[in-house]
Scaffold this active site. Structure first.
Site, PDB file in Angstrom:
ATOM      1  N   GLU A 186       0.871  -1.198   0.000  1.00  0.00           N
ATOM      2  CA  GLU A 186       0.000   0.000   0.000  1.00  0.00           C
ATOM      3  C   GLU A 186       0.893   1.229   0.000  1.00  0.00           C
ATOM      4  O   GLU A 186       1.886   1.273   0.720  1.00  0.00           O
ATOM      5  CB  GLU A 186      -0.860   0.106   1.271  1.00  0.00           C
ATOM      6  CG  GLU A 186      -2.036  -0.806   1.384  1.00  0.00           C
ATOM      7  CD  GLU A 186      -2.815  -0.563   2.694  1.00  0.00           C
ATOM      8  OE1 GLU A 186      -2.689   0.542   3.292  1.00  0.00           O
ATOM      9  OE2 GLU A 186      -3.522  -1.471   3.132  1.00  0.00           O
ATOM     10  N   GLU A 244     -13.701   5.607  -0.380  1.00  0.00           N
ATOM     11  CA  GLU A 244     -14.580   4.673   0.336  1.00  0.00           C
ATOM     12  C   GLU A 244     -15.384   5.455   1.370  1.00  0.00           C
ATOM     13  O   GLU A 244     -14.877   5.773   2.438  1.00  0.00           O
ATOM     14  CB  GLU A 244     -13.751   3.580   1.005  1.00  0.00           C
ATOM     15  CG  GLU A 244     -12.954   2.732   0.017  1.00  0.00           C
ATOM     16  CD  GLU A 244     -12.012   1.759   0.718  1.00  0.00           C
ATOM     17  OE1 GLU A 244     -12.466   0.665   1.101  1.00  0.00           O
ATOM     18  OE2 GLU A 244     -10.833   2.111   0.893  1.00  0.00           O
TER      19      GLU A 244
END
Length: 331
Positions: free
Chosen positions: A254, A303
């Site tokens: 990530e 999100e």
């Protein structure tokens, strides 16, 4: 005629090499939103943008179905809340049968057993046994040649990170991480690491310049580094060397920058970070100059239901309607 066919073959193979060489970058697919595209539409978007790698955080059968025959390489996550159950060998074998063997035409490359599990947490004692059981099940399925078992750490496990050559795991982390590193060494697996210059910058603005975090700094600093990403990555490499992991490769599982919601979080900064990161990881770091650095950008979409601070909901490269937030090329 045969000469023409030969030339076509050469052209096709060089194109394929060029494409594969560019594929050091993947994108994490997070699903904490109530406004996101269908799983099939998500995979179609990856394909249309030439994104050849995806990280998924749990074995969602909808996304696994959509990934069938896509040729997209996958990091498949084992969620932290099931780690304890996988310390049972039969449960681990069932998990592999259900989510790995059943999807043999999905190109699973890594299994991430746990994400950012901290030493001393309730799950920490389950990580290594779960990794070992998943590895045994992968080997029983004769998949050990194509799938590597690992876990994803964050940089809070590093006790000292500067200068990067002095990087070392903290006292609290070393007892936890050393047996995991031994496992990685014996199985030829990489360590997955979530590397966020954004958070390092925000937490230490008096010492870290924005240009150093965004890859825009001119010239190197006093210890030979031009950007924070390399410094953070090399500090993990240095820490690995000190616990017997000199040959362990790091996959950056990530890395991202938020577009709003906090200090330094803007679309301009995020676009600069992602664009520069994609270009940068084609090469290596001062400590490991031979690139590319396999790196997964976080994340595909904003999100809107992600818990935590406001910035957590603004890491997306694309809006929920699939329009790009930034003008960046993944190849």
């Amino acid at each position: 005629m045969s000469l023409i066919l030969l030339l076509i073959g050469v052209l096709l193979s060089s194109t394929a090499l060029e494409f594969t060489g560019a594929q050091s970058v993947g994108v994490c697919y997070g699903g904490n939103g109530n406004n996101l595209p269908t799983k099939k539409a998500v995979v179609d978007l990856y394909k249309s943008k030439g994104i050849g790698k995806i990280r998924i955080y749990n074995p969602d059968e909808g996304i696994l179905q959509a990934l069938r025959s896509s040729n997209i390489e996958v990091i498949l996550g084992v969620p932290n809340n099931v780690l304890k159950s996988l310390t049972n060998a039969q449960t681990a074998s069932d998990w592999v049968n259900k989510y790995v063997k059943a999807y043999s035409i999905v190109k699973i490359k890594y299994i991430a057993v746990g994400n950012e599990v901290h030493p001393g947490s309730a799950e920490s004692s389950s990580v290594l046994p779960a990794m070992q059981n998943i590895q045994k099940a992968i080997s029983s399925a004769n998949l050990q040649g194509q799938i590597k078992v690992s876990t994803a750490i964050d940089t809070t496990l590093i006790g000292k990170s500067y200068p990067p050559k002095d990087g070392v795991f903290s006292d609290a982390a070393s007892g936890y991480i050393k047996p995991i590193v031994n496992f990685l060494v014996s199985n030829g697996s990489p360590l997955l690491a979530n590397v966020y210059p954004y958070f390092a910058y925000v937490n230490n603005q008096q010492s870290i310049g924005l240009d150093y975090a965004l890859f825009t700094k001119q010239g190197k600093n006093e210890v030979g580094y031009q950007n924070l990403f390399d410094a953070m990555l090399d500090s993990i490499y240095a820490a690995l060397e000190k616990v017997g992991g000199s040959n362990v490769k790091i996959v950056v599982s990530e890395s991202g920058w938020p577009s709003q919601g906090g200090t330094g979080a803007s679309a301009g900064n995020a676009g600069t970070y992602y664009g520069n990161l994609i270009k940068h990881v084609k090469g290596g770091t001062p400590k490991r100059p031979n690139g590319p650095i396999e790196t997964y950008l976080f994340a595909m979409f904003d999100e809107n239901q992600k818990p935590g601070s406001e910035i957590e909901r603004h890491f997306g490269l694309f809006r929920p309607d699939k329009s790009p937030k930034y003008q960046i090329s993944f190849n």
